[in-house]
Design a protein around this motif. Structure first.
Motif, PDB file in Angstrom:
ATOM      1  N   VAL A 208       0.839  -1.199   0.000  1.00 28.11           N
ATOM      2  CA  VAL A 208       0.000   0.000   0.000  1.00 28.11           C
ATOM      3  C   VAL A 208       0.877   1.253   0.000  1.00 28.11           C
ATOM      4  CG1 VAL A 208      -1.704   1.325   1.325  1.00 28.11           C
ATOM      5  CG2 VAL A 208      -1.993  -1.150   1.033  1.00 28.11           C
ATOM      6  N   LEU A 209       1.930   1.260   0.799  1.00 28.82           N
ATOM      7  CA  LEU A 209       2.837   2.414   0.836  1.00 28.82           C
ATOM      8  C   LEU A 209       3.509   2.618  -0.523  1.00 28.82           C
ATOM      9  CD1 LEU A 209       4.220   4.702   2.403  1.00 28.82           C
ATOM     10  CD2 LEU A 209       5.961   3.042   3.089  1.00 28.82           C
ATOM     11  N   GLN A 210       3.950   1.529  -1.154  1.00 24.44           N
ATOM     12  CA  GLN A 210       4.589   1.630  -2.472  1.00 24.44           C
ATOM     13  C   GLN A 210       3.631   2.254  -3.491  1.00 24.44           C
ATOM     14  OE1 GLN A 210       7.823   0.912  -3.217  1.00 24.44           O
ATOM     15  NE2 GLN A 210       8.177   0.351  -1.092  1.00 24.44           N
ATOM     16  N   SER A 211       2.352   1.941  -3.390  1.00 27.55           N
ATOM     17  CA  SER A 211       1.359   2.518  -4.294  1.00 27.55           C
ATOM     18  C   SER A 211       0.989   3.946  -3.904  1.00 27.55           C
ATOM     19  CB  SER A 211       0.096   1.655  -4.321  1.00 27.55           C
ATOM     20  OG  SER A 211       0.393   0.381  -4.852  1.00 27.55           O
ATOM     21  N   ALA A 212       0.934   4.220  -2.608  1.00 27.69           N
ATOM     22  CA  ALA A 212       0.507   5.538  -2.120  1.00 27.69           C
ATOM     23  C   ALA A 212       1.411   6.654  -2.623  1.00 27.69           C
ATOM     24  CB  ALA A 212       0.444   5.557  -0.595  1.00 27.69           C
ATOM     25  N   VAL A 213       2.722   6.404  -2.724  1.00 32.89           N
ATOM     26  CA  VAL A 213       3.625   7.477  -3.166  1.00 32.89           C
ATOM     27  C   VAL A 213       3.378   7.855  -4.632  1.00 32.89           C
ATOM     28  CG1 VAL A 213       5.425   6.969  -1.460  1.00 32.89           C
ATOM     29  CG2 VAL A 213       5.542   5.904  -3.738  1.00 32.89           C
ATOM     30  N   HIS A 214       2.648   6.999  -5.365  1.00 34.45           N
ATOM     31  CA  HIS A 214       2.312   7.271  -6.770  1.00 34.45           C
ATOM     32  C   HIS A 214       0.855   7.653  -6.954  1.00 34.45           C
ATOM     33  CE1 HIS A 214       6.166   5.696  -8.000  1.00 34.45           C
ATOM     34  NE2 HIS A 214       5.948   4.610  -7.299  1.00 34.45           N
ATOM     35  N   ALA A 215       0.132   7.919  -5.851  1.00 38.18           N
ATOM     36  CA  ALA A 215      -1.306   8.153  -5.934  1.00 38.18           C
ATOM     37  C   ALA A 215      -1.681   9.493  -5.294  1.00 38.18           C
ATOM     38  CB  ALA A 215      -2.050   7.005  -5.242  1.00 38.18           C
ATOM     39  N   PRO A 216      -1.519  10.589  -6.059  1.00 40.47           N
ATOM     40  CA  PRO A 216      -1.899  11.886  -5.515  1.00 40.47           C
ATOM     41  C   PRO A 216      -3.396  11.957  -5.200  1.00 40.47           C
ATOM     42  CG  PRO A 216      -0.789  12.132  -7.656  1.00 40.47           C
ATOM     43  CD  PRO A 216      -0.990  10.677  -7.415  1.00 40.47           C
ATOM     44  N   VAL A 217      -3.696  12.659  -4.120  1.00 37.28           N
ATOM     45  CA  VAL A 217      -5.094  12.861  -3.727  1.00 37.28           C
ATOM     46  C   VAL A 217      -5.652  14.008  -4.546  1.00 37.28           C
ATOM     47  CG1 VAL A 217      -6.578  13.578  -1.812  1.00 37.28           C
ATOM     48  CG2 VAL A 217      -4.658  12.048  -1.382  1.00 37.28           C
ATOM     49  N   GLU A 218      -6.817  13.779  -5.109  1.00 35.02           N
ATOM     50  CA  GLU A 218      -7.475  14.850  -5.881  1.00 35.02           C
ATOM     51  C   GLU A 218      -8.090  15.852  -4.918  1.00 35.02           C
ATOM     52  OE1 GLU A 218      -9.548  14.137  -9.296  1.00 35.02           O
ATOM     53  OE2 GLU A 218      -8.336  12.441  -9.915  1.00 35.02           O
ATOM     54  N   LYS A 219      -7.786  17.101  -5.136  1.00 37.73           N
ATOM     55  CA  LYS A 219      -8.356  18.163  -4.282  1.00 37.73           C
ATOM     56  C   LYS A 219      -9.715  18.557  -4.853  1.00 37.73           C
ATOM     57  CE  LYS A 219      -4.727  18.455  -1.698  1.00 37.73           C
ATOM     58  NZ  LYS A 219      -4.758  17.733  -0.467  1.00 37.73           N
ATOM     59  N   GLY A 220     -10.751  18.422  -4.019  1.00 36.28           N
ATOM     60  CA  GLY A 220     -12.095  18.657  -4.497  1.00 36.28           C
ATOM     61  C   GLY A 220     -12.636  19.916  -4.118  1.00 36.28           C
TER      62      GLY A 220
END
Length: 129
Positions: free
Chosen positions: A117-129
């Motif tokens: 999950v951590l390895q994926s999280a660094v490549h998954a920006p949170v969309e600002k809504g």
């Protein structure tokens, strides 16, 4: 004097009962959630990365066995303050060493869930809504 196994078990229970940064992160810039379909363990990791790609803050949440939840606490504590490149270089073998006791292949999946999950999280920006 406690055995090595007893020390490991105490360390694991400490992370399970009093985890490092369990909860949600209001200022998260990156996040990812995944589960282990074999047992139902779930881990969500939220990160706040600065402009240089350093982990300024990190939180996890989830449900599951002691192994999956304690290892999430352990890896966030280990990676706090590290850069995205350092996270990418951190191997599954290092995660298993960090956890401590040897695990069966099925239990390794519990331990490695938070690493994945951590390895994926660094490549998954949170969309600002």
């Amino acid at each position: 004097m406690p055995s090595e196994e007893e020390l490991y078990q105490e360390h694991i229970l400490d992370h399970y009962e009093d985890p490092f940064h369990r909860g949600t992160l209001a200022g998260a810039t990156h996040a990812h959630e995944d589960k282990n379909p074999l047992c139902g363990d779930v881990v969500k990791i939220e990160l706040q990365l600065d402009d240089e790609g350093k982990i300024v803050d990190a939180y996890f949440d989830g449900k599951g066995c002691v192994i999956s939840q304690a290892s999430a606490s352990m890896i966030l504590e280990e990676m706090h303050g590290k850069t995205v490149d350092e996270v990418k270089e951190y191997t599954a073998e290092q995660m298993l060493e960090l956890y401590g006791p040897r695990l069966t292949p099925n239990r390794q999946k519990c331990c490695l869930l938070s690493w994945k999950v951590l390895q994926s999280a660094v490549h998954a920006p949170v969309e600002k809504g």
